[in-house]
Design a protein around this motif. Structure first.
Motif, PDB file in Angstrom:
ATOM      1  N   ILE B  77     -22.936  15.133 -13.395  1.00  0.00           N
ATOM      2  CA  ILE B  77     -22.831  15.986 -12.207  1.00  0.00           C
ATOM      3  C   ILE B  77     -22.188  17.294 -12.646  1.00  0.00           C
ATOM      4  O   ILE B  77     -21.075  17.292 -13.192  1.00  0.00           O
ATOM      5  N   THR B  80     -19.067  20.355  -9.814  1.00  0.00           N
ATOM      6  CA  THR B  80     -18.655  19.371  -8.817  1.00  0.00           C
ATOM      7  C   THR B  80     -18.013  20.021  -7.596  1.00  0.00           C
ATOM      8  O   THR B  80     -17.342  21.064  -7.684  1.00  0.00           O
ATOM      9  N   ASP B  84     -18.634  15.539  -3.497  1.00  0.00           N
ATOM     10  CA  ASP B  84     -19.110  14.603  -4.524  1.00  0.00           C
ATOM     11  C   ASP B  84     -18.142  13.425  -4.678  1.00  0.00           C
ATOM     12  O   ASP B  84     -18.470  12.442  -5.345  1.00  0.00           O
TER      13      ASP B  84
END
Lengths: 114, 112
Positions: B77, B80, B84
């Protein structure tokens, strides 16, 4: 977007009682599943169901558990005589086919056995 | 049966940083590799998946990489954001079916 719906969101029952957890899978889906998640632990497979019969089940899914698709839209999980250790989140899931479709989960039923 | 492990079990990052979660599995017949995000009080939601004929897949800020030889796949990811923050599960499956075996989960916390 269509979704899997589960009722009730929370069920409290006494040890030894029977409970039925209900699910309405996405309407054109063909495969149905139950998973459970004990608080703070990972999600565990219970059973898969296709063409009105169980296709696979885990060791957790013993004689106290049963599943049914009674009317073409609902998919139920019955626990015949609940135990304290049955307390968990129970998730229903469905899938269109087994080849390339992702599994869609409902938001779960929290079962508390006292 | 399939043995699935995730690392780390908890991960705290600053907003804007990248996060990487790794999943190792034991069943060489596994051919479907999804990642699920679970927010508090909700069911697992699929965020990205990959099939065994592909090594990497990207969807905006999320990517999954697969190493079938080493039997692991990772969730990446980037950039971020606080939203999240959740528990992430890998759940490999194989044999043509969709019986997912969930990993132990990773609690990701994105701090402002």
């Amino acid at each position: 977007e269509p979704e899997v719906t589960q009722t009730p969101s929370h069920q409290v029952t006494q040890m030894g009682q029977e409970v039925i957890l209900r699910c309405v899978p996405i309407s054109n889906h063909l495969y149905f599943y139950w998973y459970r998640q004990i608080l703070g632990q990972k999600v565990e497979f219970l059973v898969s169901f296709y063409n009105n019969e169980i296709s696979e089940k885990s060791e957790i899914f013993d004689d106290q558990f049963s599943v049914e698709r009674p009317d073409g839209s609902n998919f139920t999980l019955k626990i015949r005589s609940t135990k304290l250790e049955d307390s968990a989140m129970y998730f229903c899931a469905s899938i269109l086919d087994r080849a390339n479709s992702p599994l869609h989960f409902g938001n779960g039923t929290r079962l508390t056995v006292t | 049966g399939e043995n699935v492990e995730q690392h780390p079990s908890t991960l705290s990052v600053q907003e804007g940083d990248s996060a990487v979660i790794k999943c190792t599995y034991s069943d060489s017949a596994s051919n479907y590799f999804p990642w699920y995000k679970q927010e508090l009080g909700k069911g697992p939601q699929l965020i990205i998946d990959i099939r065994s004929n592909v090594g990497e897949k990207k969807d905006q800020r999320i990517a999954v990489t697969l190493n079938k030889t080493a039997k692991h796949f990772s969730l990446h990811i980037t950039e971020t954001q606080p939203e999240d923050s959740a528990v992430y599960f890998c759940a490999p499956a194989g044999g043509g079916g969709n019986k997912l075996t969930f990993g132990t989960g990773t609690q990701l916390k994105v701090e402002l």
